[in-house]
Design a protein around this motif. Sequence first.
Motif, short mmCIF file in Angstrom:
data_model
loop_
_atom_site.label_atom_id
_atom_site.label_comp_id
_atom_site.label_asym_id
_atom_site.label_seq_id
_atom_site.Cartn_x
_atom_site.Cartn_y
_atom_site.Cartn_z
N SER A 72 38.55 31.68 40.04
CA SER A 72 38.61 32.63 41.16
C SER A 72 39.85 33.48 41.00
O SER A 72 40.92 32.97 40.67
CB SER A 72 38.67 31.86 42.48
N GLY A 73 39.70 34.78 41.22
CA GLY A 73 40.82 35.71 41.11
C GLY A 73 40.90 36.40 39.76
O GLY A 73 41.59 37.41 39.62
N ASP A 74 40.21 35.88 38.75
CA ASP A 74 40.20 36.52 37.43
C ASP A 74 39.32 37.78 37.46
O ASP A 74 38.35 37.86 38.22
CB ASP A 74 39.63 35.58 36.36
N VAL A 75 39.66 38.73 36.61
CA VAL A 75 38.80 39.91 36.43
C VAL A 75 37.60 39.46 35.61
O VAL A 75 37.74 38.80 34.57
CB VAL A 75 39.56 41.04 35.70
N ALA A 76 36.41 39.79 36.08
CA ALA A 76 35.18 39.41 35.37
C ALA A 76 35.07 40.19 34.07
O ALA A 76 35.24 41.42 34.06
CB ALA A 76 33.97 39.69 36.25
N THR A 84 34.61 44.73 43.41
CA THR A 84 35.74 45.26 42.64
C THR A 84 35.82 44.67 41.23
O THR A 84 36.70 45.03 40.46
CB THR A 84 37.07 45.02 43.37
N GLY A 85 34.89 43.75 40.91
CA GLY A 85 34.89 43.14 39.58
C GLY A 85 35.74 41.89 39.48
O GLY A 85 36.02 41.42 38.37
N ILE A 86 36.13 41.33 40.61
CA ILE A 86 36.94 40.11 40.63
C ILE A 86 36.03 38.91 40.86
O ILE A 86 35.14 38.95 41.72
CB ILE A 86 38.02 40.16 41.74
N ILE A 87 36.25 37.85 40.10
CA ILE A 87 35.49 36.62 40.29
C ILE A 87 35.99 35.96 41.57
O ILE A 87 37.16 35.61 41.68
CB ILE A 87 35.65 35.68 39.08
N ARG A 88 35.11 35.79 42.52
CA ARG A 88 35.45 35.12 43.79
C ARG A 88 35.23 33.62 43.69
O ARG A 88 35.94 32.84 44.30
CB ARG A 88 34.62 35.68 44.94
N ILE A 117 30.83 37.54 41.61
CA ILE A 117 31.72 38.65 41.28
C ILE A 117 31.63 39.68 42.40
O ILE A 117 30.54 40.18 42.71
CB ILE A 117 31.33 39.28 39.93
N ASP A 118 32.78 40.01 42.99
CA ASP A 118 32.74 40.96 44.11
C ASP A 118 32.61 42.40 43.61
O ASP A 118 32.59 42.65 42.40
CB ASP A 118 33.92 40.76 45.06
#
Length: 157
Positions: free
Chosen positions: A4-8, A128-132, A125-126
């Motif tokens: 979580s929090g990483d860029v996909a 914005t491209g961030i893994i939630r 992935i939200d």
Amino acid sequence: MLNSGDVAPQFALPDAQMNTVQLADFLGKKIVILYFFNGDKTPGGILEAIEFSDRVAAFAKYGAVILGVSRDDCMAHESFIDEHGLEFELLSDAESEVIALYHAQHRWEAKGMVRYGIDRSTFVIDQTGIIRHAFYHVTPKGHAAEILELVKQIEIH
């Protein structure tokens, strides 16, 4: 492993109709449920796909799309979609490039040979491209419902 929090990681893979689907297509628009599974005809693959397909409308209500990925080719995916009436896209990663990017591959030895398989994994992935949310070693039964509950908590931008 991704967290979580990483860029996909970005990807571009063909769907069952051989059209290219990219993560970039959904940025700023949709939440992406990206899940990796062993194969179209496997018991877990069938169960998981049906459970996700049964919830497509509910996911859409919260601005989410579902994308399933395996090493099966496009024709196999098309047959699997038709056979089970699936209502979301399956993507072919025959070379395991995206599977590797998402660390959804596992390695083992059997009879002196090294083999590779897919570690059933799901990423939320939200826009914005961030893994939630990142899940590895997923058990198929009930997983789609669990993911839907998490998606309901994501604020749509």
